[in-house]
Design a protein around this motif. Sequence first.
Motif, mmCIF file in Angstrom:
data_model
loop_
_atom_site.group_PDB
_atom_site.id
_atom_site.type_symbol
_atom_site.label_atom_id
_atom_site.label_comp_id
_atom_site.label_asym_id
_atom_site.label_seq_id
_atom_site.Cartn_x
_atom_site.Cartn_y
_atom_site.Cartn_z
ATOM 1 N N GLY A 562 -32.161 -73.239 -62.844
ATOM 2 C CA GLY A 562 -33.664 -73.020 -62.566
ATOM 3 C C GLY A 562 -34.526 -73.293 -61.761
ATOM 4 O O GLY A 562 -35.283 -73.491 -61.226
ATOM 5 N N ILE A 563 -34.957 -74.665 -62.933
ATOM 6 C CA ILE A 563 -35.666 -75.284 -62.514
ATOM 7 C C ILE A 563 -36.029 -76.481 -62.114
ATOM 8 O O ILE A 563 -35.871 -77.376 -60.860
ATOM 9 N N TYR A 566 -36.302 -74.280 -58.551
ATOM 10 C CA TYR A 566 -37.262 -75.003 -58.595
ATOM 11 C C TYR A 566 -38.236 -76.923 -58.110
ATOM 12 O O TYR A 566 -39.140 -76.453 -56.765
ATOM 13 N N ARG A 567 -37.506 -77.164 -58.888
ATOM 14 C CA ARG A 567 -37.844 -78.499 -58.249
ATOM 15 C C ARG A 567 -37.648 -78.684 -56.523
ATOM 16 O O ARG A 567 -38.224 -79.244 -55.736
ATOM 17 N N THR A 570 -39.497 -76.608 -54.412
ATOM 18 C CA THR A 570 -40.550 -76.957 -54.563
ATOM 19 C C THR A 570 -41.482 -78.562 -54.366
ATOM 20 O O THR A 570 -42.805 -78.610 -53.057
ATOM 21 N N THR A 590 -43.837 -82.866 -58.434
ATOM 22 C CA THR A 590 -42.949 -81.789 -58.791
ATOM 23 C C THR A 590 -42.171 -81.547 -59.864
ATOM 24 O O THR A 590 -41.746 -81.061 -61.109
ATOM 25 N N ALA A 594 -42.725 -79.581 -62.615
ATOM 26 C CA ALA A 594 -41.495 -78.474 -62.822
ATOM 27 C C ALA A 594 -41.039 -79.499 -65.225
ATOM 28 O O ALA A 594 -40.858 -78.393 -65.512
#
Length: 995
Positions: A562-563, A566-567, A570, A590, A594
Amino acid sequence: MEASSSGSISAVTGEKAKTHQPEGREDLQVNRLETQIWIKPDIEKTDVDFSEILNAIQEIAKDVNIFFDELEGVNSPSKDDDSLLHHGNLTSTSDDASRLEVVGEEVPDKNKANGLYFRDGKCRIDYILVYRKSNPQTEKREVFERNIRAEGLQMEKESSLTNSDIIFVKLHAPWEVLGKYAELMNVRMPFRPFNPFNAGAPCILVRCCFLNGHFIEINGRSRRSRRKIYYLHRRYKFMNRIEKQISRFRGWLPRKPMKLDKETLPDLEENDCYTAPFSQQRIHHFIIHNKDTFFNNATRSRIVHHILQRVKYEEGKNKIGLNRLLSNGSYEAAFPLHEGSYRSKNSIRTHGAENHRHLLYECWASWGVWYKYQPLDLVRRYFGEKIGLYFAWLGWYTGMLFPAAFIGLFVFLYGVTTLNHCQVSKEVCQATDIIMCPICDKYCPFMRLSDSCVYAKVTHLFDNGATVFFAVFMAVWATVFLEFWKRRRAVIAYDWDLIDWEEEEEEIRPQFEAKYSKKERMNPISGKPEPYQAFADKCSRLIVSASGIFFMICVVIAAVFGIVIYRVVTVSTFAAFKWALIRNNSQVATTGTAVCINFCIIMLLNVLYEKVALFLTNLEQPRTESEWENSFTLKMFLFQFVNLNSSTFYIAFFLGRFTGHPGAYLRLINRWRLEECHPSGCLIDLCMQMGIIMVLKQTWNNFMELGYPLIQNWWTRRKLRQEYGTQRKTSFPQWEKDYNLQPMNAYGLFDEYLEMILQFGFTTIFVAAFPLAPLLALLNNIIEIRLDAYKFVTQWRRPLASRAKDIGIWYGILEGIGILSVITNAFVIAVTSDFIPRLVYAYKYGPCAGQGEAGQKCMVGYVNASLSVFLVSDFENRSEPTSNGSEFSGSPLKYCRYRDYRDPPHSPVPYGYTLQFWHVLAARLAFIIVFEHLVFCIKHLISYLIPDLPKDLRDRMRREKYLIQEMMYEAELERLQKERKERKKNGKSYHNEWP
């Protein structure tokens, strides 16, 4: 030598070839000539004329320099040569506590007021039980308390001043009970040295030891004192002048600023004497000045707790012990008392310590003594060996961090000083004509390579020529730390009488009994029937538990995934942001956000993991408490280690490795393009990850460790002030004050150890990417020691003084982390950093190719050689940037560069790997293999060369064992001779008497 008028002196000499090891000089060979001088007082006069003794010693010491060292010399048996931060004190004697006791006719009145004694002011409170009158378990308590009285314990009850429903049960163990159970528990107590000439007179045993003809030790031991005298032959005048100059220079410096002042605070210093398991039949062999203080408070509480654990509360073979009554709610709390207040109106320097708690606060838990050594012997005397070993290990770990922090800081400063001479960072900063491809789809613009000049310089601070040396050093450091800790632990175990101590046969957990009470088998040790868990049932539970562990690790990997998403998402968002600061630094923004989100997820998952680990451990049904503790510890460590380091592993070994190349990017779910490294490399991302996580984690832990108990205790005090006023609160008895404090963690020292072990992992596993990690750990630990000390002394109830020989399963975990650190650092240097590509370029492709050189001049052109060329028209439609790059040259860009070793677009195989790529890959694999084998060989060699037990300690143990046997033999022989003389005087005689 002449005999004095007050006594005669006899000497026995015998030449022996032995090995003697002074402090800090282990490998010194000693030719030892022992001289035992017994001072035998006359029968009529028991006082020894010490002036005559000194005259006799002066006759022996002609043409010899004499140095006195009181308990702090290089040969002190209370310390070892491994100690860096703090030195252990001497073993406690029973009468030390009496120094703090008030002697006189007013003692009972004062004892009544301080809340540490019964109402009569004579019986000291050894343990407190707390229950509520409204609790329905009345019958069990009555049976339990009746059986307590039957065991010989004295009891007194008193209701709370703040809540009449709360009842305090005060327990006192009289001398007969203490002596009986001390013998059963093999409690070691100070042993009286024996004088064969006159057992009632003081006896001094003097040993003279010649060191290669130059060193003589006279070790005088009496009942209450011990002094060491060192003799050295006169040296040359030149050496004497140098020594005088050194002594004069030392006189300008503070004298031992890190040591505690034992002259002003004598209770920090303990007498050194032999100990032996207590025996009532040989009670005359032990040093007993006062029966009330012979057993210190911690030992008394431990004996009472031992009794309470074996008292029945209901009919039935398993209805026994205080722990079961606490678990079923019959009693609300059980704890030993603190020894009064930790504060005093008077200065400890002028009036002395009020009690040992006050002494610990002033000399250990106070922030003003943060640079001082820990008074470990006093900590052990007050809190017990288990807690004492934790602080000994923490202090040892902190001391060993000093060289690691110094070398790490040196590596960082080396990067700072060589920054202006780094050819790679120079080329990056001067590369205004090199245009880099966008790092994300559409919204990320083209950028000049020179725009990453700052990041290239920061990368050089951590990734420079000293990085490999530091990685090897830290791998060796971890081994040296563990090996020397084993030696330090052995010395502590010897000083604290833990060498021969063995854990008692543990009781079976009540949950295990309740689950398997129908199946029984004979215990091979006790010979009694006990509940039995079938092998098939145990295996099935372990399989389910392992599956649960695997599932939770998958949850961690899902969180990391999930991270990653996100990175990826983003970075495009930040690239299109309105603010120029964020838009121009989209990748750094970012990474920073994160990491912060990852930290929040880590803290939330830790709460979940604790509950899951507790559930899985109970599902396994461990037989004893130690098995339960080890199983729970292993699960929690695995969960938190994976949770804390999973993102770091992703950034170190996966970020930017599998992204493809422009025109053929690899994507998640065929949608999101995988994140690339910064043009200056991925190491800057790893440094940010480690720095932010380490600082935030340590700050949060320190706040929770101290902040939570402080807030709870403050709230309790606030309610008491509102209800009863400040004057009433100060008059509360000690048991009331302690009850209002927070109990120690249910898992004991688990949280403290876990925090330090995870920090040790951060300090060693990725230290090649972040050399400042040992320095941050050192600064944190200096604060951590005082925070923990303050918490134990002021915010928590006094824990039971438990015994332990080592730090348990944590040592095995430390060894596992040490092995893992070698592997991870090898991969960080080979894969994450640019050390190997630069080395290959310098020796194979650079200006110095084939010359065997690898200086900065050999790195000219490295940046250009490490970048590949991409034709902008080959971009995919969804990857094509919105800008055409005309802002750089006035016309649309035709080519851009990216980090990789690939052929140009017009080659026969467009974007295929070049020969340099395969050379770099082969060099990376070769480096990993060579680095790991070399470091593991060094680690095993160090482990082999460093013995677990210091030689001087081994000699001291053998010597002590021999002397104790001699003392007990001589004492028994003297007793039999006295009985024989008395029988002859009474006219009785027996045949075949011995001797």
